[in-house]
Design a protein around this motif. Structure first.
Motif, mmCIF file in Angstrom:
data_model
loop_
_atom_site.group_PDB
_atom_site.id
_atom_site.type_symbol
_atom_site.label_atom_id
_atom_site.label_comp_id
_atom_site.label_asym_id
_atom_site.label_seq_id
_atom_site.Cartn_x
_atom_site.Cartn_y
_atom_site.Cartn_z
ATOM 1 N N LEU A 116 28.691 -13.219 -8.103
ATOM 2 C CA LEU A 116 29.105 -11.945 -7.507
ATOM 3 C C LEU A 116 30.044 -12.186 -6.326
ATOM 4 O O LEU A 116 31.035 -11.463 -6.147
ATOM 5 N N ARG A 120 34.005 -10.964 -6.234
ATOM 6 C CA ARG A 120 34.568 -10.167 -5.138
ATOM 7 C C ARG A 120 35.838 -10.818 -4.609
ATOM 8 O O ARG A 120 36.833 -10.137 -4.344
ATOM 9 N N ARG A 128 38.920 -3.313 -8.939
ATOM 10 C CA ARG A 128 37.635 -2.806 -9.447
ATOM 11 C C ARG A 128 36.950 -3.838 -10.342
ATOM 12 O O ARG A 128 37.571 -4.441 -11.209
ATOM 13 N N ALA A 190 23.546 -7.403 -5.473
ATOM 14 C CA ALA A 190 24.754 -6.589 -5.333
ATOM 15 C C ALA A 190 24.836 -5.964 -3.939
ATOM 16 O O ALA A 190 25.923 -5.882 -3.359
ATOM 17 N N LEU A 194 28.167 -7.137 -2.841
ATOM 18 C CA LEU A 194 29.117 -6.091 -3.251
ATOM 19 C C LEU A 194 28.703 -4.762 -2.622
ATOM 20 O O LEU A 194 28.250 -3.837 -3.319
ATOM 21 N N ALA A 197 28.435 -1.027 -4.321
ATOM 22 C CA ALA A 197 28.443 -1.076 -5.787
ATOM 23 C C ALA A 197 27.506 -0.012 -6.343
ATOM 24 O O ALA A 197 26.436 0.251 -5.794
ATOM 25 N N ARG A 198 27.942 0.609 -7.458
ATOM 26 C CA ARG A 198 27.129 1.625 -8.124
ATOM 27 C C ARG A 198 26.484 1.005 -9.355
ATOM 28 O O ARG A 198 27.181 0.558 -10.263
ATOM 29 N N ILE A 199 25.159 1.002 -9.372
ATOM 30 C CA ILE A 199 24.408 0.395 -10.466
ATOM 31 C C ILE A 199 23.551 1.459 -11.131
ATOM 32 O O ILE A 199 22.865 2.229 -10.458
ATOM 33 N N LEU A 209 27.444 -1.759 -13.613
ATOM 34 C CA LEU A 209 27.775 -1.944 -12.195
ATOM 35 C C LEU A 209 29.267 -1.716 -12.034
ATOM 36 O O LEU A 209 30.069 -2.289 -12.783
ATOM 37 N N VAL A 210 29.626 -0.894 -11.063
ATOM 38 C CA VAL A 210 31.039 -0.673 -10.715
ATOM 39 C C VAL A 210 31.190 -0.903 -9.216
ATOM 40 O O VAL A 210 30.454 -0.319 -8.411
ATOM 41 N N TYR A 211 32.131 -1.743 -8.880
ATOM 42 C CA TYR A 211 32.399 -2.063 -7.461
ATOM 43 C C TYR A 211 33.882 -1.979 -7.215
ATOM 44 O O TYR A 211 34.693 -2.534 -7.970
ATOM 45 N N ASP A 212 34.258 -1.275 -6.144
ATOM 46 C CA ASP A 212 35.658 -1.172 -5.741
ATOM 47 C C ASP A 212 35.864 -1.967 -4.451
ATOM 48 O O ASP A 212 35.228 -1.699 -3.428
#
Length: 217
Positions: A116, A120, A128, A190, A194, A197-199, A209-212
């Motif tokens: 992870l 990043r 993303r 996460a 991160l 992050a949306r899990i 998992l989405v991370y910007d």
């Protein structure tokens, strides 16, 4: 023969990819970020790469399994916007930064926290990361989520692969391993590596998992 054994036998006769089930969702999250250059880690035979190409992205796919990498390279031999490399995540271009990175059923093959952190660092500002992952079931919430998946799986098999199969399709033959981390472990890692992050727990034994990355316009 137990009910679970009967279901397993039926599912093997009507195989379908739980990972490909989320392919359009992944491609949509990548496209929504405006990414032009995408790194697909563990690209398999290139099903996700094909979806990303349809949305205008250039794709570099990394695939450690030699036969699978060869099949993906042959598939995109006439497309200069897709590059398939027979390598794992460690074999990526070390200084390159990507607009988006995707991993589908790959993260559990790698050490969680260091990977992870490296992911990043591979993102361009505002880039993303989109992950569809597997987790080890532990606790009532996992069991409750597994029950509808267990019932829906043979139905999806009949829809996606109505004819009986003697063997799984080629895109489902890459080596696999069982996940070791629970969803709680993944959330904790996460949160550390991160932030933001949306899990979400998903059907068919998956999470997303989405991370910007910060720094976007």
């Amino acid at each position: 023969m137990t009910l679970v054994a009967r279901l397993d036998r039926f599912n093997r006769r009507h195989p379908w990819s739980h990972n490909d089930h989320y392919g359009r969702w992944v491609a949509g999250r990548v496209a929504a970020s405006g990414a032009r250059h995408v790194l697909d880690v563990g690209c398999g035979t290139g099903n996700l790469a094909a979806l990303l190409r349809r949305r205008g992205a250039t794709v570099t796919g990394l695939e450690p399994d030699p036969a699978t990498a060869r099949a993906a390279a042959q598939r995109f031999a006439g497309d200069p916007a897709v590059t398939i490399l027979h390598t794992d995540f460690a074999g990526r271009e070390p200084r390159r930064r990507w607009d988006a990175i995707t991993l589908v059923a790959v993260l559990h093959h790698l050490p969680l926290v260091p990977t992870l952190r490296e992911l990043r660092g591979c993102l361009a500002p505002g880039g993303r990361l989109v992950v569809v992952g597997c987790y080890r079931e532990a606790g009532p919430a996992d069991l409750l989520t597994a029950l509808p998946a267990l019932l829906a799986n043979p139905v999806m098999g009949l829809i996606r692969h109505p004819a009986r199969a003697d063997a799984p399709p080629s895109h489902m033959t890459a080596p696999t391993t069982d996940p070791q981390e629970t969803l709680a472990d993944i959330r904790a890692a996460a949160a550390q590596e991160l932030p933001g992050a949306r899990i979400r727990r998903r059907l068919f034994w998956r999470y997303t998992l989405v991370y910007d990355a910060p720094g976007g316009a």
